[in-house]
Design a protein around this motif. Sequence first.
Motif, PDB file in Angstrom:
ATOM      1  N   LEU A  60       8.544 -27.331  10.845  1.00  0.00           N
ATOM      2  CA  LEU A  60       8.454 -26.132  10.023  1.00  0.00           C
ATOM      3  C   LEU A  60       9.663 -25.222  10.231  1.00  0.00           C
ATOM      4  N   ALA A  61      10.560 -25.617  11.149  1.00  0.00           N
ATOM      5  CA  ALA A  61      11.685 -24.750  11.522  1.00  0.00           C
ATOM      6  C   ALA A  61      12.787 -24.809  10.477  1.00  0.00           C
ATOM      7  N   VAL A  62      12.846 -23.790   9.608  1.00  0.00           N
ATOM      8  CA  VAL A  62      13.863 -23.791   8.563  1.00  0.00           C
ATOM      9  C   VAL A  62      14.618 -22.467   8.452  1.00  0.00           C
ATOM     10  N   GLU A  63      14.088 -21.389   9.025  1.00  0.00           N
ATOM     11  CA  GLU A  63      14.741 -20.091   8.874  1.00  0.00           C
ATOM     12  C   GLU A  63      14.333 -19.162  10.018  1.00  0.00           C
ATOM     13  N   ILE A  64      15.074 -18.086  10.177  1.00  0.00           N
ATOM     14  CA  ILE A  64      14.716 -17.097  11.190  1.00  0.00           C
ATOM     15  C   ILE A  64      13.679 -16.144  10.592  1.00  0.00           C
ATOM     16  N   VAL A  65      12.544 -16.051  11.248  1.00  0.00           N
ATOM     17  CA  VAL A  65      11.423 -15.250  10.749  1.00  0.00           C
ATOM     18  C   VAL A  65      11.362 -13.919  11.499  1.00  0.00           C
ATOM     19  N   ASN A  66      11.395 -12.827  10.753  1.00  0.00           N
ATOM     20  CA  ASN A  66      11.174 -11.508  11.331  1.00  0.00           C
ATOM     21  C   ASN A  66       9.670 -11.276  11.324  1.00  0.00           C
ATOM     22  N   ALA A  67       9.044 -11.479  12.471  1.00  0.00           N
ATOM     23  CA  ALA A  67       7.591 -11.465  12.561  1.00  0.00           C
ATOM     24  C   ALA A  67       6.990 -10.110  12.191  1.00  0.00           C
ATOM     25  N   ALA A  68       7.673  -9.009  12.575  1.00  0.00           N
ATOM     26  CA  ALA A  68       7.149  -7.668  12.308  1.00  0.00           C
ATOM     27  C   ALA A  68       6.996  -7.423  10.807  1.00  0.00           C
ATOM     28  N   GLU A  69       7.996  -7.833  10.024  1.00  0.00           N
ATOM     29  CA  GLU A  69       7.939  -7.637   8.575  1.00  0.00           C
ATOM     30  C   GLU A  69       6.758  -8.379   7.967  1.00  0.00           C
ATOM     31  N   VAL A  70       6.555  -9.632   8.410  1.00  0.00           N
ATOM     32  CA  VAL A  70       5.477 -10.453   7.859  1.00  0.00           C
ATOM     33  C   VAL A  70       4.112  -9.888   8.229  1.00  0.00           C
ATOM     34  N   VAL A  71       3.962  -9.484   9.475  1.00  0.00           N
ATOM     35  CA  VAL A  71       2.666  -8.952   9.929  1.00  0.00           C
ATOM     36  C   VAL A  71       2.349  -7.631   9.232  1.00  0.00           C
ATOM     37  N   LYS A  72       3.363  -6.771   9.043  1.00  0.00           N
ATOM     38  CA  LYS A  72       3.152  -5.511   8.313  1.00  0.00           C
ATOM     39  C   LYS A  72       2.700  -5.794   6.880  1.00  0.00           C
ATOM     40  N   GLU A  73       3.355  -6.750   6.236  1.00  0.00           N
ATOM     41  CA  GLU A  73       3.010  -7.108   4.858  1.00  0.00           C
ATOM     42  C   GLU A  73       1.578  -7.639   4.784  1.00  0.00           C
ATOM     43  N   THR A  74       1.219  -8.470   5.760  1.00  0.00           N
ATOM     44  CA  THR A  74      -0.140  -9.032   5.803  1.00  0.00           C
ATOM     45  C   THR A  74      -1.180  -7.931   5.935  1.00  0.00           C
ATOM     46  N   CYS A  75      -0.927  -6.997   6.820  1.00  0.00           N
ATOM     47  CA  CYS A  75      -1.870  -5.888   7.022  1.00  0.00           C
ATOM     48  C   CYS A  75      -1.995  -5.022   5.777  1.00  0.00           C
ATOM     49  N   SER A  76      -0.884  -4.836   5.059  1.00  0.00           N
ATOM     50  CA  SER A  76      -0.932  -4.074   3.806  1.00  0.00           C
ATOM     51  C   SER A  76      -1.809  -4.775   2.772  1.00  0.00           C
ATOM     52  N   LEU A  77      -1.715  -6.101   2.737  1.00  0.00           N
ATOM     53  CA  LEU A  77      -2.513  -6.879   1.787  1.00  0.00           C
ATOM     54  C   LEU A  77      -4.007  -6.799   2.082  1.00  0.00           C
ATOM     55  N   LEU A  78      -4.358  -6.694   3.375  1.00  0.00           N
ATOM     56  CA  LEU A  78      -5.758  -6.793   3.773  1.00  0.00           C
ATOM     57  C   LEU A  78      -6.413  -5.466   4.144  1.00  0.00           C
ATOM     58  N   GLU A  79      -5.637  -4.380   4.152  1.00  0.00           N
ATOM     59  CA  GLU A  79      -6.226  -3.103   4.573  1.00  0.00           C
ATOM     60  C   GLU A  79      -7.301  -2.608   3.605  1.00  0.00           C
ATOM     61  N   ARG A  80      -7.194  -2.998   2.342  1.00  0.00           N
ATOM     62  CA  ARG A  80      -8.220  -2.604   1.373  1.00  0.00           C
ATOM     63  C   ARG A  80      -9.561  -3.254   1.709  1.00  0.00           C
ATOM     64  N   ALA A  81      -9.511  -4.555   2.048  1.00  0.00           N
ATOM     65  CA  ALA A  81     -10.741  -5.264   2.420  1.00  0.00           C
ATOM     66  C   ALA A  81     -11.375  -4.633   3.649  1.00  0.00           C
ATOM     67  N   ALA A  82     -10.542  -4.222   4.599  1.00  0.00           N
ATOM     68  CA  ALA A  82     -11.052  -3.540   5.795  1.00  0.00           C
ATOM     69  C   ALA A  82     -11.640  -2.185   5.431  1.00  0.00           C
ATOM     70  N   GLY A  83     -10.979  -1.464   4.520  1.00  0.00           N
ATOM     71  CA  GLY A  83     -11.450  -0.154   4.105  1.00  0.00           C
ATOM     72  C   GLY A  83     -12.794  -0.208   3.403  1.00  0.00           C
ATOM     73  N   GLU A  84     -13.025  -1.276   2.633  1.00  0.00           N
ATOM     74  CA  GLU A  84     -14.296  -1.429   1.922  1.00  0.00           C
ATOM     75  C   GLU A  84     -15.473  -1.551   2.886  1.00  0.00           C
ATOM     76  N   LYS A  85     -15.195  -1.998   4.124  1.00  0.00           N
ATOM     77  CA  LYS A  85     -16.251  -2.113   5.140  1.00  0.00           C
ATOM     78  C   LYS A  85     -16.159  -0.981   6.172  1.00  0.00           C
ATOM     79  N   ASN A  86     -15.285  -0.011   5.878  1.00  0.00           N
ATOM     80  CA  ASN A  86     -15.075   1.119   6.782  1.00  0.00           C
ATOM     81  C   ASN A  86     -14.705   0.654   8.197  1.00  0.00           C
ATOM     82  N   ILE A  87     -13.875  -0.373   8.251  1.00  0.00           N
ATOM     83  CA  ILE A  87     -13.427  -0.928   9.531  1.00  0.00           C
ATOM     84  C   ILE A  87     -12.203  -0.151  10.022  1.00  0.00           C
ATOM     85  N   ASP A  88     -12.204   0.195  11.294  1.00  0.00           N
ATOM     86  CA  ASP A  88     -11.052   0.838  11.936  1.00  0.00           C
ATOM     87  C   ASP A  88      -9.975  -0.242  12.113  1.00  0.00           C
ATOM     88  N   PHE A  89      -8.962  -0.216  11.248  1.00  0.00           N
ATOM     89  CA  PHE A  89      -7.960  -1.284  11.137  1.00  0.00           C
ATOM     90  C   PHE A  89      -6.630  -0.772  11.673  1.00  0.00           C
TER      91      PHE A  89
END
Length: 216
Positions: A60-89
């Motif tokens: 799978l090694a093809v590029e340098i991955v900036n992990a922080a950017e990907v994880v921030k993007e993932t959390c942005s995508l899923l924060e709505r689902a967490a908010g719908e359950k009033n989860i402390d995210f």
Amino acid sequence: SHELKTPLTSIKGFSETLRIVGDEATKNKFLDIIDVEAERLRRLIEDILSLSAIENQKSLAVEIVNAAEVVKETCSLLERAAGEKNIDFSLIIKGDPEFVGDIDKFKQMTINLVDNAIKYTEPNGKVKIRLEEQPTNLLLKVMDTGAGIGEEHIPRLFERFYRVDKSRDRAKGGTGLGLAIVKHIVLGFGGTIEVHSELGKGTVFTVLIPLFREES
């Protein structure tokens, strides 16, 4: 084959029954069931194809991955689902970890882990993600305050189609392949994944991936 046959059998059975049903309310009920089963079948086929592609890919090694950017993007995508359950995210990032890999696969791995944490955490619970740059590894922890997993299930948790609670997992849209996909992606990055869980207290998934270094 059994996993594929189950929704197909349901779709076929209800579609045949629709031919002889005259009541509009019953028809709509059957159509809703067919729609749910078709969606389940779609997710299952997508996960099977994804797992097959990962298994057949030697590296799978093809590029340098900036992990922080990907994880921030993932959390942005899923924060709505967490908010719908009033989860402390919450998300904590220490350092700026980078590694050699596949950005899309790392994102898929992170989404699977965080989405699982949100799904299996009851309303008003907590989901915490921690990303840290260590001397030689990237550390990613996904922690939740969900129902937890019994000790007897832990050794088999990453097996294909293994479910701790079949009825609960299916009701939440699980295919039984999410964690198998996660493990194969982590192994493709040369990393490791561990899980620690306590019934009634929650679950922690810990991923370690070797960091990118210029000299290497």
